[in-house]
Motif scaffolding. Structure first.
Motif, PDB file in Angstrom:
ATOM      1  N   LEU A  38       0.850  -1.184   0.000  1.00 48.60           N
ATOM      2  CA  LEU A  38       0.000   0.000   0.000  1.00 48.60           C
ATOM      3  C   LEU A  38       0.889   1.238   0.000  1.00 48.60           C
ATOM      4  O   LEU A  38       2.085   1.153   0.263  1.00 48.60           O
ATOM      5  N   HIS A  39       0.300   2.394  -0.283  1.00 47.87           N
ATOM      6  CA  HIS A  39       1.058   3.646  -0.321  1.00 47.87           C
ATOM      7  C   HIS A  39       0.311   4.711   0.473  1.00 47.87           C
ATOM      8  O   HIS A  39      -0.908   4.847   0.354  1.00 47.87           O
ATOM      9  N   GLU A  40       1.055   5.471   1.275  1.00 42.29           N
ATOM     10  CA  GLU A  40       0.426   6.468   2.136  1.00 42.29           C
ATOM     11  C   GLU A  40      -0.295   7.560   1.345  1.00 42.29           C
ATOM     12  O   GLU A  40      -1.265   8.142   1.824  1.00 42.29           O
ATOM     13  N   LYS A  41       0.172   7.859   0.152  1.00 40.78           N
ATOM     14  CA  LYS A  41      -0.420   8.935  -0.640  1.00 40.78           C
ATOM     15  C   LYS A  41      -1.653   8.493  -1.418  1.00 40.78           C
ATOM     16  O   LYS A  41      -2.216   9.269  -2.184  1.00 40.78           O
ATOM     17  N   GLU A  42      -2.044   7.251  -1.248  1.00 41.46           N
ATOM     18  CA  GLU A  42      -3.214   6.734  -1.948  1.00 41.46           C
ATOM     19  C   GLU A  42      -4.298   6.340  -0.950  1.00 41.46           C
ATOM     20  O   GLU A  42      -4.018   6.013   0.204  1.00 41.46           O
ATOM     21  N   ALA A  43      -5.539   6.365  -1.397  1.00 40.49           N
ATOM     22  CA  ALA A  43      -6.660   5.886  -0.572  1.00 40.49           C
ATOM     23  C   ALA A  43      -6.745   4.374  -0.677  1.00 40.49           C
ATOM     24  O   ALA A  43      -6.745   3.828  -1.776  1.00 40.49           O
ATOM     25  N   TRP A  44      -6.765   3.703   0.477  1.00 38.75           N
ATOM     26  CA  TRP A  44      -6.849   2.242   0.437  1.00 38.75           C
ATOM     27  C   TRP A  44      -7.756   1.672   1.526  1.00 38.75           C
ATOM     28  O   TRP A  44      -7.864   0.466   1.708  1.00 38.75           O
ATOM     29  N   SER A  45      -8.459   2.553   2.217  1.00 43.43           N
ATOM     30  CA  SER A  45      -9.269   2.077   3.340  1.00 43.43           C
ATOM     31  C   SER A  45     -10.350   1.091   2.901  1.00 43.43           C
ATOM     32  O   SER A  45     -10.651   0.131   3.607  1.00 43.43           O
ATOM     33  N   GLU A  46     -10.940   1.332   1.736  1.00 39.08           N
ATOM     34  CA  GLU A  46     -12.033   0.462   1.304  1.00 39.08           C
ATOM     35  C   GLU A  46     -11.550  -0.863   0.734  1.00 39.08           C
ATOM     36  O   GLU A  46     -12.347  -1.760   0.480  1.00 39.08           O
ATOM     37  N   SER A  47     -10.243  -0.984   0.518  1.00 40.74           N
ATOM     38  CA  SER A  47      -9.711  -2.213  -0.077  1.00 40.74           C
ATOM     39  C   SER A  47      -9.207  -3.210   0.957  1.00 40.74           C
ATOM     40  O   SER A  47      -8.843  -4.341   0.605  1.00 40.74           O
ATOM     41  N   LEU A  48      -9.165  -2.822   2.240  1.00 45.37           N
ATOM     42  CA  LEU A  48      -8.671  -3.738   3.266  1.00 45.37           C
ATOM     43  C   LEU A  48      -9.686  -4.854   3.516  1.00 45.37           C
ATOM     44  O   LEU A  48     -10.884  -4.617   3.571  1.00 45.37           O
ATOM     45  N   GLU A  49      -9.156  -6.058   3.696  1.00 52.44           N
ATOM     46  CA  GLU A  49     -10.017  -7.218   3.948  1.00 52.44           C
ATOM     47  C   GLU A  49      -9.516  -7.982   5.162  1.00 52.44           C
ATOM     48  O   GLU A  49      -8.306  -8.091   5.389  1.00 52.44           O
ATOM     49  N   LYS A  50     -10.444  -8.521   5.910  1.00 51.66           N
ATOM     50  CA  LYS A  50     -10.084  -9.380   7.026  1.00 51.66           C
ATOM     51  C   LYS A  50      -9.426 -10.653   6.505  1.00 51.66           C
ATOM     52  O   LYS A  50      -9.816 -11.184   5.464  1.00 51.66           O
ATOM     53  N   GLY A  51      -8.409 -11.111   7.240  1.00 50.27           N
ATOM     54  CA  GLY A  51      -7.690 -12.306   6.818  1.00 50.27           C
ATOM     55  C   GLY A  51      -6.602 -12.045   5.793  1.00 50.27           C
ATOM     56  O   GLY A  51      -5.930 -12.979   5.354  1.00 50.27           O
ATOM     57  N   LYS A  52      -6.395 -10.773   5.408  1.00 53.97           N
ATOM     58  CA  LYS A  52      -5.387 -10.412   4.409  1.00 53.97           C
ATOM     59  C   LYS A  52      -4.239  -9.640   5.064  1.00 53.97           C
ATOM     60  O   LYS A  52      -4.365  -9.104   6.165  1.00 53.97           O
ATOM     61  N   SER A  53      -3.116  -9.535   4.328  1.00 50.12           N
ATOM     62  CA  SER A  53      -1.905  -8.907   4.866  1.00 50.12           C
ATOM     63  C   SER A  53      -1.374  -7.841   3.918  1.00 50.12           C
ATOM     64  O   SER A  53      -1.456  -7.989   2.690  1.00 50.12           O
ATOM     65  N   TYR A  54      -0.759  -6.779   4.495  1.00 47.71           N
ATOM     66  CA  TYR A  54      -0.356  -5.611   3.725  1.00 47.71           C
ATOM     67  C   TYR A  54       0.945  -5.033   4.296  1.00 47.71           C
ATOM     68  O   TYR A  54       1.322  -5.330   5.418  1.00 47.71           O
ATOM     69  N   PHE A  55       1.601  -4.155   3.493  1.00 44.94           N
ATOM     70  CA  PHE A  55       2.759  -3.429   4.019  1.00 44.94           C
ATOM     71  C   PHE A  55       2.883  -2.063   3.346  1.00 44.94           C
ATOM     72  O   PHE A  55       2.401  -1.854   2.233  1.00 44.94           O
ATOM     73  N   ILE A  56       3.536  -1.136   4.067  1.00 44.10           N
ATOM     74  CA  ILE A  56       3.746   0.242   3.623  1.00 44.10           C
ATOM     75  C   ILE A  56       5.158   0.650   4.016  1.00 44.10           C
ATOM     76  O   ILE A  56       5.632   0.294   5.103  1.00 44.10           O
ATOM     77  N   THR A  57       5.845   1.410   3.169  1.00 47.05           N
ATOM     78  CA  THR A  57       7.156   1.959   3.532  1.00 47.05           C
ATOM     79  C   THR A  57       7.072   3.485   3.574  1.00 47.05           C
ATOM     80  O   THR A  57       6.196   4.095   2.965  1.00 47.05           O
ATOM     81  N   ARG A  58       7.991   4.084   4.327  1.00 44.99           N
ATOM     82  CA  ARG A  58       8.114   5.542   4.364  1.00 44.99           C
ATOM     83  C   ARG A  58       9.585   5.911   4.262  1.00 44.99           C
ATOM     84  O   ARG A  58      10.426   5.358   4.979  1.00 44.99           O
ATOM     85  N   ASN A  59       9.877   6.838   3.347  1.00 42.64           N
ATOM     86  CA  ASN A  59      11.247   7.339   3.158  1.00 42.64           C
ATOM     87  C   ASN A  59      12.218   6.236   2.746  1.00 42.64           C
ATOM     88  O   ASN A  59      13.427   6.392   2.843  1.00 42.64           O
ATOM     89  N   SER A  60      11.693   5.116   2.306  1.00 39.48           N
ATOM     90  CA  SER A  60      12.520   3.956   1.926  1.00 39.48           C
ATOM     91  C   SER A  60      13.369   3.438   3.074  1.00 39.48           C
ATOM     92  O   SER A  60      14.281   2.637   2.855  1.00 39.48           O
ATOM     93  N   SER A  61      13.094   3.883   4.314  1.00 37.18           N
ATOM     94  CA  SER A  61      13.935   3.477   5.440  1.00 37.18           C
ATOM     95  C   SER A  61      13.141   2.991   6.642  1.00 37.18           C
ATOM     96  O   SER A  61      13.736   2.616   7.652  1.00 37.18           O
ATOM     97  N   ALA A  62      11.814   3.015   6.550  1.00 39.43           N
ATOM     98  CA  ALA A  62      10.955   2.502   7.620  1.00 39.43           C
ATOM     99  C   ALA A  62       9.811   1.738   6.973  1.00 39.43           C
ATOM    100  O   ALA A  62       9.388   2.053   5.852  1.00 39.43           O
ATOM    101  N   ILE A  63       9.304   0.734   7.685  1.00 46.48           N
ATOM    102  CA  ILE A  63       8.291  -0.132   7.100  1.00 46.48           C
ATOM    103  C   ILE A  63       7.288  -0.585   8.164  1.00 46.48           C
ATOM    104  O   ILE A  63       7.659  -0.813   9.315  1.00 46.48           O
ATOM    105  N   ILE A  64       6.031  -0.660   7.758  1.00 50.01           N
ATOM    106  CA  ILE A  64       4.979  -1.247   8.589  1.00 50.01           C
ATOM    107  C   ILE A  64       4.291  -2.333   7.782  1.00 50.01           C
ATOM    108  O   ILE A  64       3.948  -2.124   6.616  1.00 50.01           O
ATOM    109  N   ALA A  65       4.119  -3.508   8.390  1.00 50.86           N
ATOM    110  CA  ALA A  65       3.357  -4.593   7.777  1.00 50.86           C
ATOM    111  C   ALA A  65       2.279  -5.017   8.764  1.00 50.86           C
ATOM    112  O   ALA A  65       2.467  -4.926   9.982  1.00 50.86           O
ATOM    113  N   PHE A  66       1.145  -5.472   8.250  1.00 54.77           N
ATOM    114  CA  PHE A  66       0.079  -5.892   9.150  1.00 54.77           C
ATOM    115  C   PHE A  66      -0.792  -6.962   8.524  1.00 54.77           C
ATOM    116  O   PHE A  66      -0.917  -7.054   7.293  1.00 54.77           O
TER     117      PHE A  66
END
Length: 465
Positions: A38-66
């Motif tokens: 996913l990307h912080e500059k894009e809307a993605w709230s409606e695309s999240l699904e239960k049971g699924k996994s995602y990740f986002i990076t910031r500044n190419s030096s930090a990352i969140i996955a869930f």
């Protein structure tokens, strides 16, 4: 299993000479195991699904996955493992050009609290990110020169007779300057000319050659001086990992593997009522107060977006549910700890001397440098007991200073119950550190168990306000 995990970790470290490389490698791990970027500059709230996994990076030096649990509801909150991608080291200054006594040198700044004397007489190279102009656009390229191209020589003992009795105390501005070449060799090899006055043409030509571009295509860069020597598994029984950057790539790798293992266990994820989160910030070693540090809004903004995504379908008041979710959440702040040093055991508190390969360390500091307290500690120790994972306790001596972690910053900012935990190691902040292969396995298994069993164990504690 522990041997394979250790070797995979060593391979990860060797591909991750900087925080940019580490974040890229973590992103590859998540992507190859079914996580959607996913990307912080894009809307993605409606695309999240239960049971699924995602990740986002910031500044190419930090990352969140869930990973969103199959039974997740917005107020249920998050199980979070947090680490960081940066390590103490040397960074190339914005103006690095330096020539002294017939030698071409690179001016550097110290980053974090390194054991700087360990950087002398080492084979060194460069790595980092470069902004390159191509087709009237500027893009980012990662670079890692896999060749020893510089070092920082020691002063001979004949000229420094008292060094062994008085100690080695180099001046970090005057003495910690890598030597890249001699002026004679550079002249004989005819380095290409450039209009860039900030960096020596030789350094620029090395970068350009590695990226297969012209020198004038280099817009700017953030480069680190890094050890050329690779991480390895060592010890008579292969029980040690000898490596740069164990603090804190070890926690980052183990935390990522823990989340991935949970995502691959689809049955367990489908039953989970919480969202599982892994985050690796940048800039912990310098206080975390940056765009991609733990004091930024990175984690808060992402978990708020997750919460709000499912609040919409549940038709509840967003701000109230988010605050409830935070109080139901739990953070494992993961950063390496100090193993008792057999040659310096008096520096360790006598009742809290943590051993190598004896399990993860619970870090406690009653002056607030760590987040572990009796209730949060009980939850994770109970999870460890259920899974037969050995654990240890650490406090510093009363007459000793104490470092800190991302834990207090996040716990304070978000109101999270939290603990501080880490793998015991020797030589923290040295250019080359030592940790145990079994401890890497233990902490990875603890992260897996945390994601799977937190709800079950925390339910056994009477609610505290």
């Amino acid at each position: 299993m522990s041997e394979e995990l250790a070797q995979n970790f060593v391979d990860f470290v060797n591909k991750s000479p900087t925080q940019y490389h580490a974040t890229t490698e973590l992103a590859k791990m998540f992507s190859s195991n079914g996580f959607t970027q996913l990307h912080e500059k894009e809307a993605w709230s409606e695309s999240l699904e239960k049971g699924k996994s995602y990740f986002i990076t910031r500044n190419s030096s930090a990352i969140i996955a869930f990973s969103v649990g199959g039974n997740y509801k917005s107020e249920n909150g998050f199980t979070i493992v947090g680490a960081h991608t940066d390590s103490p080291g040397l960074r190339v200054k914005p103006i690095s050009k330096k020539q002294t006594q017939g030698s071409i040198q690179i001016a550097v700044s110290t980053y974090g609290g390194g054991l700087w004397y360990t950087w002398f007489d080492r084979d060194l190279t460069i790595a980092g990110r470069v902004l390159v102009k191509k087709d009237n656009k500027v893009k980012q390229e990662l670079i890692h020169i896999k060749k020893p191209i510089m070092n920082i020589p020691n002063l001979a003992i004949h000229l420094n007779r008292g060094v062994n009795s008085k100690g080695f105390t180099p001046n970090t501005e005057n003495h910690l300057i890598p030597i890249l070449s001699t002026e004679i060799s550079e002249a004989l090899n005819k380095t290409p000319k450039t209009t860039n006055q900030n960096h020596h043409p030789l350094l620029l030509s090395i970068v350009a050659k590695e990226l297969e571009i012209e020198i004038d295509q280099i817009v700017d860069f953030e480069l680190s001086i890094v050890p050329y020597e690779a991480a390895v598994i060592g010890g008579q029984f292969s029980e040690f990992i000898y490596s740069p950057r164990l603090d804190n790539l070890m926690s980052s790798y183990a935390g990522a593997i823990g989340l991935i293992e949970g995502a691959l266990n689809t049955e367990g994820l489908e039953k989970d009522a919480m969202t599982r989160v892994f985050v690796a910030f940048d800039n912990e070693e310098i206080g975390s107060s940056t765009l991609c540090g733990a004091r930024s809004n990175f984690l808060k903004s992402i978990i708020k977006r997750i919460t709000y995504s499912f609040v919409n379908e549940e038709k509840k008041k967003k701000s109230e549910v988010f605050n409830i979710a935070l109080r139901n959440s739990f953070l494992m702040s993961a950063d390496n700890a100090h193993a008792v040093h057999p040659n310096y055991s008096s520096y360790h508190e006598s009742r809290h001397q943590c051993k190598m390969n004896a399990g993860p360390v619970f870090k406690t500091n009653l002056n607030g440098k760590y987040t572990t307290q009796v209730v949060s500690g009980f939850v994770i120790k109970e999870i460890a007991k259920l899974n037969k994972i050995p654990v240890q306790d650490f406090v510093v001596r009363n007459d000793s200073g104490c470092g800190s972690t991302i834990g207090p910053a996040l716990s304070t900012q978000l109101g999270l119950n939290a603990i501080d935990i880490g793998v015991p190691q020797w030589g923290m902040h040295s250019i080359r550190e030592t940790a145990g292969t079994l401890d890497l396995f233990y902490i990875m298994k603890l992260f897996v168990a945390f994601y799977n069993q937190f709800s079950q164990v925390s339910a056994t504690i009477e609610e505290l306000d």
